[in-house]
Design a protein around this motif. Structure first.
Motif, short mmCIF file in Angstrom:
data_model
loop_
_atom_site.label_atom_id
_atom_site.label_comp_id
_atom_site.label_asym_id
_atom_site.label_seq_id
_atom_site.Cartn_x
_atom_site.Cartn_y
_atom_site.Cartn_z
N GLY A 184 0.81 -1.22 0.00
CA GLY A 184 0.00 0.00 0.00
C GLY A 184 0.83 1.26 0.00
N SER A 234 -3.30 3.25 1.95
CA SER A 234 -3.89 1.93 1.73
C SER A 234 -3.21 0.87 2.58
N SER A 266 -12.83 1.98 -0.50
CA SER A 266 -11.72 2.85 -0.88
C SER A 266 -12.23 4.19 -1.42
N GLN A 296 -5.87 1.03 -6.65
CA GLN A 296 -6.23 -0.04 -5.73
C GLN A 296 -6.17 -1.40 -6.42
N ALA A 333 -8.22 1.51 0.75
CA ALA A 333 -7.82 2.75 1.39
C ALA A 333 -8.47 2.80 2.76
#
Length: 509
Positions: A52, A67, A259, A284, A301
């Motif tokens: 992330g 994330s 997210s 993502q 996220a």
């Protein structure tokens, strides 16, 4: 993307580094806790956090949201691991990431904003309830029953076990103490709150367990590289089942929605560039594809880390990139530090996180102002609790669609008596199957000894079910050898001759 002119300013650079350290300290216990609660090695949570930061952190979309593994997906991941195994989890996450990439590339990112907020809140509330119920057992170092109803039914037995078993009581007190620290932490002076609450709570619990040599279960450490197992062809072969396909779709839709809702919330926290939803969805997707290839947890996220990032003063994506670097260094250089953390402490962190997913404060004003939305939220949450995440969300979406269709199906039926005994029935609004019972009751109650003109010219919309029902009513009326019915279809003009006299109104719905 990184803003190089900004980073040339030493003050900005220092602020980005400090913000990254804050995010790292918030993310560390959550990455480990989510992984343990999901039934996978703790290191896999760190792998997702690292990806992330070091992968998604470089990609465009939203520059300030962070994330990593999310508590909101814990229940779904746990069920997937239990049903398909850790190896197949990577294949599921990888395919879900590819689907996110495709959705973003074809411009579907912005459509996730159209999902009913009540459904999303209900989904998160249901996840929170299942998370709390499951982690209460983990706080006592006890295996949790399967299913939401099983967890509820097992609570009396759990309470008896905690009271009668000294080891279970010790572990439970460690978890309860962790929750107490998390609840009280925001009330401490600002200087003390420089350390994030989850890290402080876990550190205090770990210190107490170590110094007092308490007999509680600890996190099992395998090592970062030893925990990574990329999925093979056999694991991808298991995705052909209906259950696996449903899990992939659930991962895709829920991770994407969470997210993008997080992105909308983060945008309200700062004055910087707004989120490009399609690019963020693709970012993502890249992150989940990489996580799946490494056999790690799915990512979203995460609003907690993102809010910490903004509040710490971050202005570029450098802070979220560096937070991934700090996670990597910690996992590589200090893996033994994970092995002294009590499982009960991590369970306490997740119980607290689960409680925050239930929007208790918003329920009362929502009930006063939008009662239908409150009902959808509650039913979605209960459905997630008693069935599973995917079925609960689908039920919530169906209820939201039905509610919207009902609200826009405003229909009025007016009856006017003209000279000569002729009756004109004017139907205006939107004729859908949801209003069909009411309109048919009113039409069938009309007298059969007078000529009737059914004027549908005021309808803005007539669905197939209503059109067939109205035509059949006219045929039945005529077949009964009564005065004939004349229909003016929606395309026809409004009443022409005589004009309506002041007659009684048959009713409105």
């Amino acid at each position: 993307m990184l803003s190089l002119p900004l980073l040339k300013d030493q003050r900005v650079l220092r602020r980005e580094i400090l913000a990254s350290l804050v995010v790292f300290l918030v993310a560390l216990p959550l990455c480990v806790g989510v992984a343990v609660a999901s039934g996978v090695p703790a290191e896999l949570g760190l792998v997702t956090g690292i990806v992330g930061g070091l992968v998604v952190g470089f990609l465009p979309g939203s520059s300030l949201q962070v994330s990593g593994p999310a508590a909101g997906l814990t229940v779904l991941v746990y069920e997937a691991v239990k049903e398909f195994g850790v190896g197949t989890l990577g294949a599921i996450v990888l395919v879900a990431g590819l689907l996110q990439l495709a959705l973003g590339a074809f411009g579907f990112g912005r459509w996730f904003r159209a999902i009913s907020v009540a459904v999303v809140q209900g989904m998160l509330a249901g996840i929170g309830l299942v998370l709390v119920l499951g982690q209460v057992y983990a706080m006592a170092d006890t295996a949790q029953p399967s299913g939401g109803l099983g967890k509820i039914a097992g609570l009396p037995g759990l309470a008896v076990g905690i009271i009668t078993d000294g080891t279970a009581l010790t572990a439970f007190l460690i978890g309860a103490g962790t929750i107490a620290v998390l609840v009280l932490w925001p009330r401490l002076p600002a200087g003390a709150r420089m350390i994030p609450g989850p890290l402080a709570a876990v550190a205090l619990a770990t210190g107490a367990a170590f110094l007092l040599d308490l007999p509680v279960a600890k996190v099992e450490v395998q090592g970062l590289l030893e925990s990574i197992h990329p999925p093979g062809l056999g694991e991808f072969g298991q995705l052909a089942s209906v259950a696996a396909i449903g899990t992939v779709l659930a991962f895709t839709l829920i991770a994407s929605a969470e997210s993008l809702f997080s992105a909308a919330a983060v945008d309200r926290m700062h004055d910087g560039p707004r989120t490009d939803y399609n690019k963020e969805l693709m970012a993502q997707g890249v992150g989940n594809t990489v996580c799946g290839a490494l056999g790690a947890l799915p990512m979203t996220a995460v609003i907690v880390r993102s809010a910490a990032n903004v509040q710490a003063g971050a202005r570029t994506s450098l802070s979220r990139i560096l937070h991934g670097l700090w996670l990597l260094l910690f996992a590589a250089l200090l893996p033994a530090a994970i092995g002294i953390i009590p499982l009960a402490a991590l369970a306490g962190v997740l119980v607290h996180a689960g409680c925050k997913l239930v929007p208790v404060r918003e329920l009362r004003p929502l009930w006063r102002e939008h009662r239908g939305e409150a009902v959808i939220l509650a039913i979605t949450a209960l459905a997630v609790l008693v069935t599973n995440l995917f079925e609960g969300v689908v039920l919530g979406l169906l209820l939201a669609v039905v509610k919207t269709a009902w609200e826009i199906s405003h229909l009025h039926v007016d009856v006017h008596e003209l000279t000569g005994g002729r009756m004109v029935v004017s139907v205006t609004g939107n004729a859908t199957f949801l209003r069909l019972p009411r309109i048919m009751e009113q039409l069938e109650a009309l007298p059969k000894d007078r000529p009737i003109e059914l004027d549908l010219s005021g309808l803005r919309h007539v669905d197939h079910a209503c059109r067939i029902a109205l035509e059949n009513w006219a045929l039945r009326h005529n077949d009964a050898e009564t005065e004939p019915v004349r229909m003016l279809p929606p395309e026809a003009a409004t009443l022409r001759e005589g004009g309506p006299a002041s007659g009684p109104r048959a009713g409105a719905s």
